[in-house]
Write a protein that holds these residues in place. Structure first.
Motif, short mmCIF file in Angstrom:
data_model
loop_
_atom_site.label_atom_id
_atom_site.label_comp_id
_atom_site.label_asym_id
_atom_site.label_seq_id
_atom_site.Cartn_x
_atom_site.Cartn_y
_atom_site.Cartn_z
N SER A 1 0.82 -1.21 0.00
CA SER A 1 0.00 0.00 0.00
C SER A 1 0.86 1.26 0.00
CB SER A 1 -0.88 0.02 1.24
OG SER A 1 -1.59 -1.18 1.32
N GLU B 1 -16.01 -6.47 4.67
CA GLU B 1 -15.93 -7.15 5.97
C GLU B 1 -17.21 -7.97 6.20
OE1 GLU B 1 -13.48 -7.40 8.18
OE2 GLU B 1 -12.05 -5.97 7.37
N THR C 1 -11.18 -7.57 1.45
CA THR C 1 -10.75 -6.59 2.46
C THR C 1 -9.26 -6.28 2.33
OG1 THR C 1 -10.21 -8.27 4.11
CG2 THR C 1 -12.45 -7.40 4.16
N LEU C 2 -8.62 -6.92 1.34
CA LEU C 2 -7.17 -6.74 1.18
C LEU C 2 -6.84 -5.86 0.00
CD1 LEU C 2 -6.30 -10.50 1.80
CD2 LEU C 2 -5.99 -8.64 3.43
N TYR C 3 -7.41 -6.18 -1.16
CA TYR C 3 -7.00 -5.39 -2.34
C TYR C 3 -7.78 -4.07 -2.44
CZ TYR C 3 -10.47 -8.02 -5.41
OH TYR C 3 -11.54 -8.59 -6.01
N THR D 1 -6.51 -2.08 2.11
CA THR D 1 -7.09 -2.89 3.19
C THR D 1 -8.14 -2.08 3.97
OG1 THR D 1 -5.44 -2.11 4.76
CG2 THR D 1 -4.89 -4.10 3.52
N THR D 2 -8.86 -2.79 4.81
CA THR D 2 -9.84 -2.11 5.66
C THR D 2 -9.17 -1.04 6.52
OG1 THR D 2 -11.11 -4.15 5.71
CG2 THR D 2 -11.68 -2.49 7.37
N THR E 1 -10.57 1.69 12.47
CA THR E 1 -11.35 0.57 11.90
C THR E 1 -12.67 0.38 12.63
OG1 THR E 1 -10.06 -1.01 13.19
CG2 THR E 1 -9.43 -0.73 10.88
N GLN F 1 -5.05 -10.51 7.48
CA GLN F 1 -5.23 -9.07 7.28
C GLN F 1 -3.95 -8.29 7.57
OE1 GLN F 1 -8.14 -8.19 5.98
NE2 GLN F 1 -7.71 -6.01 5.87
N GLY G 1 -1.82 -8.01 4.59
CA GLY G 1 -2.32 -7.40 3.37
C GLY G 1 -2.44 -8.47 2.28
N GLY G 2 -2.20 -8.06 1.03
CA GLY G 2 -2.33 -9.01 -0.08
C GLY G 2 -1.47 -10.25 0.07
N TYR H 1 -3.00 -13.41 1.41
CA TYR H 1 -3.94 -14.17 0.57
C TYR H 1 -3.24 -15.24 -0.27
CZ TYR H 1 -8.32 -14.71 -2.08
OH TYR H 1 -9.49 -15.19 -2.64
#
Lengths: 594, 594
Positions: free
Chosen positions: A172, A402, A437-439, A442-443, A515, B413, B416-417, B420
């Motif tokens: 990110s 979520e 919730t990742l790409y 993220t949240t 969050t 989480q 992050g990516g 996954y």
């Protein structure tokens, strides 16, 4: 495997009865010929396409995944054929201007169609979704020449698009970006670097792949202010505008993932690949945000879609499977057990999923209308829509994804042990949902965006306007919803003020709340939609015996009584502050790891 | 892939400092020679075995799964060798009596060891776990002759065990049970039927597989009161007691699952298979509950284990990966970004996982001590332990597995990516964790057991005793924990009374409250452990500079401030009652499905 059914009745309720689609289209001169009947015809066809073409390839995509060999990606059986049918059906260019071969329909209509497509096959729908983002970015920021060269094919769908941001050393955080672009002196640039996590970076469904790539020019300032955006095609267009010479961009490998296995997630190597600048030098991030904002709404909708898939699966099983007896007395004496639906806890799981599926749907298509206004409205409409979208997009992205995962997990839970095996599709739905919730941030990133960039910096201006908008709707709302929602609005405002005040002396207070605050906000926003839907449905139920309306009222009541209370705990957690999080230093955490 | 480390320091804190293991062992004459030093030596070795033998096969198990061909199951590379090392190390018979070749150690010690094994490789650990349940059932209910024939080999681990309950037509509802057993007139029975979801039903790790099978005798009453329990070996013992003639029980297929792929989940076909009655005819469910209760505590511990795995992975990544800058100012000016751990939301995720990993660990090993007391205590100890176990087992099973999944998802989480993709093991941890709220009775089943069979029927007697036990500990607890916990105890009692009162007139009120009530109860019980741990650690921190204690205090504070508040929403949801769930009839749900 459950057979997917396009939820047309509910989509019509949301778009037409709740959001007055006809009134919405008439706001824009260029959509004077667009109306509900046209939308309905498109919706019917999109539903058929989703049910008959996309859904049947969904499990294939999961089980076969993608095959990678020497830079070439082969998608699962049926994916390529489905994509060709998508092109042939004219689905790709629905909302593109006619000058590029599009059908000039509103973006909001694209969103309705893409809801169905991503429900039927999330992995497959990734490719058209990214292509749409690529087109929007070119429309907004590329030169007329680039538009002419690329947008016709991208509109038709024969060429597809990607978004190339992430690099191995940073996810990110784009300040790490290393990919370089050097001016070739002929209006083109030589782009060199490695990008990871590139969805549809390489595949066999389209004739060409157009990469939008963030890279640095040699004179670029450090950090995120020195990033430019480039268009790098897999094949350079030939004299006829068709895919010509192979460019020096190649997939290095594909990821082995938890889900969306039908979508190739690629490492892309750019090796002096020929590219073209989009927008101004060093302003690439600004251009990319066009892509990103659209992608975030699309991802939000994916979350809602995973709730819908869970709902359909759970309902079918709960009404088919027999186990135990109703506690209040035998319901089916002729059978050796009652259906699962007699059990209150099974109903609670189903109504939780339904609350998210239908509530988030309303939220998402409300955003779709705002996108139309942001693009085509008058100045005042544009400003209003842009402000609301800025505020609501991170809430939608975080909350819907979520709750999409929660729904998908409950979808498994309704099936008991059968939910854990592949046969019923529920476990695939959960694995596929987990990416969302990742790409696209993220949240946690959405939450910082919401609180740190949208809510607090303008002194609560945008936020206050939105509160007023909700408050203005309360007098027309049934008191059973208006009263608790009104109370939550006050609480939300106080909570926000409290965070703002504490953050003045310690910015970690904002970050430690973020969050929980995003989720709190999501529950209240969706309560607004449920309050309006419940009110509308109650009124309609008085003049109609359509069960649909009574079910809508029951679900609205369920949401207010059993899900909205989650805000209370989130509030308590937020107000407890950051101290317990910051009690140990970074070094102490390091020592703890040993 | 993160390297697994056995959490020995925390296990010692829980077992010795919190739960006074030495004092506990000394309660039982047969364990007079058992002490902390012996337990420590075993723990060290178990840790090495988990780290060096089991953990390295974990990903193999996931990726290769099990191979099925014509009734024969081949496990993943390394599984068989690890199992042989497990036998050679004498791990199998740790808590079995010496007369069967066991080491006569307490069950609570088995639980400590099995925590490590299931953290290192959940799928592999299934087989020894089921064997342990099989042994306990035979010890408690089988004839001396059956014990002599089977328990030596099962203790050694050369033979493994299963539990065969579920049939295709019914999962949790055993009234559907169709498998038949007919008396052969020679003390044996011919068992015929099909069982599904049989973990380790067929595999290549042990020389023989001993199935415990629920079936009906010809004269059995209908429903669950007509079920008997049979022992059906894969190979009938020969004259030397070794695996001899092949019995007519065979695996028909294995399931393709979301996770625990290394564990074969089999369809087992019994075709006039020779079996032996365990316990009294028609009392099979009673015998099976010995198995089930042990299995539920084991499954609870699996939940805690998935939290531990997530904690280790998330900590390692947050301390290694660099992204963004601390909002309060740059932490690592010499690097181009700060570590993830500087971000409050990353810390919040990690401390949430830690709260569950460590809090649930304390809860689980407290139950382990109760199991010792239930088996070996005097009459009063037995009755006390049995009452507490009856009440707390469904809470532990439901709460630890639900929070295990939440932890595993947060583990992803934090990455992050990268979470996954398979590489880091976090997505496998989540897939593996997802089974635990389904098998051994879903969370909904645990919740009905808790409220409908344990809390309400005796007029709150057992529940009240437990409340008194917690209340008695408050005077010694640090006020920062004792005050909020005391308030929660009162709230819990009132909440329970409220549900009881409403359920008198409508039993659906109980069922509609049950899962929220289970989770509420779990948060309070774990708060009891965190309050005690926080108090203890605070006192120790005053005389020790070991960071461990300060971290424990910080996590206790985090739990009370940011997680215990979840009870408030659960209470609101419970008190909203069942009306919104029962507003639609079963038929209306049916019509909604269309």
């Amino acid at each position: 495997m459950s057979a997917y059914k396009a939820p047309l009745r509910d989509l019509r309720f949301v778009c037409d009865e709740l959001l007055d689609s006809d009134g919405h289209y008439q706001k824009f001169p260029q959509y004077s010929e667009v109306n509900r009947e046209l939308r309905d015809a498109i919706l019917e066809e999109a539903g058929k396409f989703a049910e008959q073409v996309l859904a049947p390839t969904n499990r294939n995509g999961d089980e076969q995944g993608c095959h990678f060999e020497d830079g070439v990606v082969t998608t699962a059986d049926g994916f390529k054929e489905a994509y060709q049918a998508f092109i042939d059906g004219g689905w790709s260019g629905l909302s593109m201007p006619e000058e590029f071969g599009g059908q000039n329909l509103p973006k909001s209509m694209d969103l309705v169609v893409s809801e169905l497509f991503s429900q039927a096959n999330h992995a497959w729908a990734m490719c058209p979704g990214l292509t749409a983002g690529c087109r929007s970015t070119l429309l907004a920021h590329a030169s007329a020449e680039l538009q002419q060269t690329y947008l016709h094919k991208l509109t038709e769908g024969r060429w597809s698009g990607t978004m190339c941001l992430t690099e191995p050393q940073g996810g990110s955080d784009l300040s790490f970006l290393k990919t370089k672009a050097i001016d070739n002196g002929d209006d083109s640039y030589a782009v060199t670097g490695t990008k990871i996590f590139i969805s549809s970076g390489e595949h066999d469904m389209s004739e060409n792949i157009i990469h939008l790539v963030l890279a640095r020019l040699p004179d670029a300032p450090a950090g995120t202010k020195g990033i430019s955006l480039f268009l790098v095609p897999k094949y350079l267009p030939d004299a006829n505008g068709e895919a010509g010479e192979r460019n020096t961009v190649k997939a290095g490998s594909i990821e082995h993932k938890m889900g969306i296995n039908g979508s190739p997630t690629c490492v892309m190597n750019f090796d002096d690949a020929k590219g073209y600048l989009i927008g101004e030098p060093h302003k690439g991030l600004f251009c990319m945000f066009t892509f990103m904002n659209a992608a975030r709404i699309g991802t939000a909708l994916e979350g809602a879609s995973h709730s819908e898939v869970a709902l359909q699966g759970a309902m079918r099983y709960a009404l088919d499977r027999e186990a135990g007896r109703a506690l209040t007395g035998v319901k089916s004496p002729e059978r050796s057990a009652d259906k699962l639906i007699v059990h209150p806890d099974v109903r609670k799981m189903i109504q939780t999923i339904r609350s998210f599926a239908e509530g988030n749907r309303a939220f998402a298509h409300f955003l779709g209308q705002l996108v139309d206004s942001e693009i085509h409205g008058d100045d005042q409409q544009k400003a209003h829509a842009a402000g609301l979208l800025a505020l609501l997009t991170p809430i939608a992205k975080g909350f819907m994804t979520e709750t999409g995962i929660e729904s998908a997990s409950l979808g498994i839970q309704v099936y008991g042990g059968h939910g854990y095996v592949r046969e019923w599709g529920m476990e695939q739905n959960m694995r596929d949902s987990r990416i969302s919730t990742l790409y696209e941030g993220t949240t946690g990133i959405q939450a910082l965006d919401l609180l740190g960039r949208k809510v607090l910096p303008d002194g609560g201006e945008k936020f206050g306007q939105f509160l007023k908008m909700i408050a203005a709707s309360l007098p027309e709302m049934d008191p059973q919803f208006a009263a608790p929602l009104g109370a939550k609005l006050q609480e939300w405002e106080q909570l926000t003020r409290g965070i703002g005040a504490k953050s003045m002396s310690d910015v970690n207070e904002m970050a430690a709340a973020a969050t929980d605050y995003l989720m709190y906000s999501g529950y209240v926003v969706v309560a607004w939609f449920w309050g309006r839907m419940g009110t509308l449905a109650k009124a309609k139920a008085a003049h109609s015996d359509e069960l649909f309306y009574r079910a809508k009222v029951a679900t609205a009541q369920f949401y207010f009584q059993r899900l909205l209370p989650r805000t209370t705990s989130l509030k308590e957690s937020i107000e407890a502050g950051s101290s317990s999080l910051m009690a140990l230093s970074d070094e102490e955490f390091e020592q703890l790891l040993g």
